[in-house]
Scaffold this motif. Structure first.
Motif, PDB file in Angstrom:
ATOM      1  N   ALA A 180       0.830  -1.208   0.000  1.00 27.24           N
ATOM      2  CA  ALA A 180       0.000   0.000   0.000  1.00 27.24           C
ATOM      3  C   ALA A 180       0.865   1.259   0.000  1.00 27.24           C
ATOM      4  O   ALA A 180       0.562   2.240  -0.693  1.00 27.24           O
ATOM      5  N   ASN A 181       1.947   1.239   0.772  1.00 26.32           N
ATOM      6  CA  ASN A 181       2.852   2.399   0.809  1.00 26.32           C
ATOM      7  C   ASN A 181       3.485   2.650  -0.547  1.00 26.32           C
ATOM      8  O   ASN A 181       3.627   3.805  -0.987  1.00 26.32           O
ATOM      9  N   LYS A 182       3.893   1.583  -1.231  1.00 22.13           N
ATOM     10  CA  LYS A 182       4.485   1.729  -2.564  1.00 22.13           C
ATOM     11  C   LYS A 182       3.466   2.287  -3.553  1.00 22.13           C
ATOM     12  O   LYS A 182       3.803   3.117  -4.402  1.00 22.13           O
ATOM     13  N   ALA A 183       2.235   1.837  -3.445  1.00 21.23           N
ATOM     14  CA  ALA A 183       1.187   2.332  -4.330  1.00 21.23           C
ATOM     15  C   ALA A 183       0.922   3.812  -4.080  1.00 21.23           C
ATOM     16  O   ALA A 183       0.743   4.601  -5.018  1.00 21.23           O
ATOM     17  N   ARG A 184       0.891   4.209  -2.796  1.00 18.81           N
ATOM     18  CA  ARG A 184       0.674   5.625  -2.474  1.00 18.81           C
ATOM     19  C   ARG A 184       1.829   6.490  -2.987  1.00 18.81           C
ATOM     20  O   ARG A 184       1.622   7.597  -3.483  1.00 18.81           O
ATOM     21  N   GLU A 185       3.053   5.975  -2.846  1.00 21.31           N
ATOM     22  CA  GLU A 185       4.219   6.713  -3.311  1.00 21.31           C
ATOM     23  C   GLU A 185       4.164   6.915  -4.818  1.00 21.31           C
ATOM     24  O   GLU A 185       4.444   8.012  -5.324  1.00 21.31           O
ATOM     25  N   ALA A 186       3.798   5.861  -5.554  1.00 20.01           N
ATOM     26  CA  ALA A 186       3.686   5.968  -7.005  1.00 20.01           C
ATOM     27  C   ALA A 186       2.582   6.955  -7.385  1.00 20.01           C
ATOM     28  O   ALA A 186       2.747   7.773  -8.303  1.00 20.01           O
ATOM     29  N   LEU A 187       1.460   6.899  -6.659  1.00 21.62           N
ATOM     30  CA  LEU A 187       0.336   7.793  -6.931  1.00 21.62           C
ATOM     31  C   LEU A 187       0.733   9.247  -6.729  1.00 21.62           C
ATOM     32  O   LEU A 187       0.363  10.127  -7.514  1.00 21.62           O
ATOM     33  N   SER A 188       1.524   9.520  -5.683  1.00 18.72           N
ATOM     34  CA  SER A 188       1.955  10.890  -5.401  1.00 18.72           C
ATOM     35  C   SER A 188       2.864  11.442  -6.499  1.00 18.72           C
ATOM     36  O   SER A 188       2.956  12.649  -6.687  1.00 18.72           O
ATOM     37  N   LYS A 189       3.529  10.539  -7.209  1.00 19.65           N
ATOM     38  CA  LYS A 189       4.423  10.947  -8.302  1.00 19.65           C
ATOM     39  C   LYS A 189       3.729  10.900  -9.658  1.00 19.65           C
ATOM     40  O   LYS A 189       4.352  11.187 -10.692  1.00 19.65           O
ATOM     41  N   GLY A 190       2.448  10.521  -9.650  1.00 22.00           N
ATOM     42  CA  GLY A 190       1.720  10.419 -10.903  1.00 22.00           C
ATOM     43  C   GLY A 190       2.161   9.235 -11.738  1.00 22.00           C
ATOM     44  O   GLY A 190       2.007   9.227 -12.967  1.00 22.00           O
TER      45      GLY A 190
END
Length: 289
Positions: free
Chosen positions: A172-182
């Protein structure tokens, strides 16, 4: 010889191997062991294999931001990927996805490579390198097993539950990080069906009956020639991916008690004995998928 060597891993309890203090397996090695438990490519139907080859092509296009090619070229590449898969039928379906994930991450790049690129022939090279690692891991596990004069204790329920929580929160953290970077993020395929079983076993999360029926029907429609075992594995895999997406969408995490809570919720570290833990878990009536 190599195939026979790694086949022995399937006779060992995955949690036992994954938490072995003597071997100190990395997260990736733990995932390799989990992936080895799934159905081998040479045991699945050709229709399921074709579907997997399309998913591999899609993931490569998304991860490497490849431009869309004409339909004929895509079809030829997909057919070539399928041939590579069938030529390596001793791999499990989860292992082939793990190979693709690691290859796209650059894990198999040589010193002369400057960037990751994907072709069916490159996939064959990745598989060859993966098998070398896989058999080294198998040999290490088997040697450790043979050295043990008594059965190595299975990890406690606390340890297994903690691992399940850490893995889910990490995804989930990796997904959020990717989402924050678009950037796009796809939960790695390897071993997700087993991870779903764990979060269900420990009462962390499960699909309600209506959603389960809907998901099962959708998977059956998409894979009309898959057998019951394949359908269940695909459903469990998708259910776990849905769970990770829910953690991201609703800004949640799993606390040490196995509760889904808001990200900003603080928690006290609570020590609990194994006896108390087993007493809490006693009597749980778990549904079958």
């Amino acid at each position: 010889m190599e195939i026979a060597l790694f086949n022995q891993i399937q006779n060992l309890p995955a949690p036992l191997i994954a938490t072995s203090k003597k071997l100190s397996l990395s997260t990736m090695e733990q995932r390799m062991v989990l992936a080895a438990e799934n159905t081998r490519i040479n045991k699945i139907s050709i229709d399921v294999a074709v579907g997997i080859s399309y998913k591999i092509m899609e993931e490569a296009q998304v991860r490497l931001n490849l431009s869309k090619k004409d339909d004929l070229d895509i079809e030829k590449q997909q057919e070539a990927v399928l041939k590579v898969m069938l030529a390596n039928g001793d791999l499990t379906t989860d292992e082939i996805f793990l190979v693709v994930e690691r290859g796209l991450n650059g894990d198999f790049m040589s010193e002369s490579d400057t960037f990751v690129h994907f072709t069916p022939s490159m996939l064959a090279i990745w598989i060859k390198k993966f098998k070398v690692e896989r058999n080294k891991l198998a040999a290490a596990i088997i040697r450790e097993k043979e050295k043990s004069e008594v059965v190595t204790p299975v990890p406690t329920e606390q340890e297994s539950k903690r691992m399940s929580i850490e893995i889910a929160n990490n995804y989930a953290n990796k997904a959020r990080e990717a989402l924050s970077k678009g950037e796009p993020y796809m939960v790695p395929f390897g071993g997700l069906f087993a991870l779903y079983k764990q979060i269900k076993k420990y009462g962390i999360w499960d699909v309600n009956e209506d959603e389960k029926d809907s998901l099962t029907q959708k998977i059956m429609d998409e894979n009309p020639f898959a057998d019951t075992e394949e359908i269940i594995t695909l459903c469990q895999t998708q259910a776990y991916k849905n769970f990770i997406q829910e953690l991201v969408d609703f800004g949640c995490k799993i606390n040490q008690k196995g509760e889904v809570v808001p990200l900003d919720e603080q928690e006290e570290i609570e020590e609990i004995s194994e006896a108390d833990y087993l007493e809490q878990e006693d009597g749980r009536d778990l549904p079958k998928w």
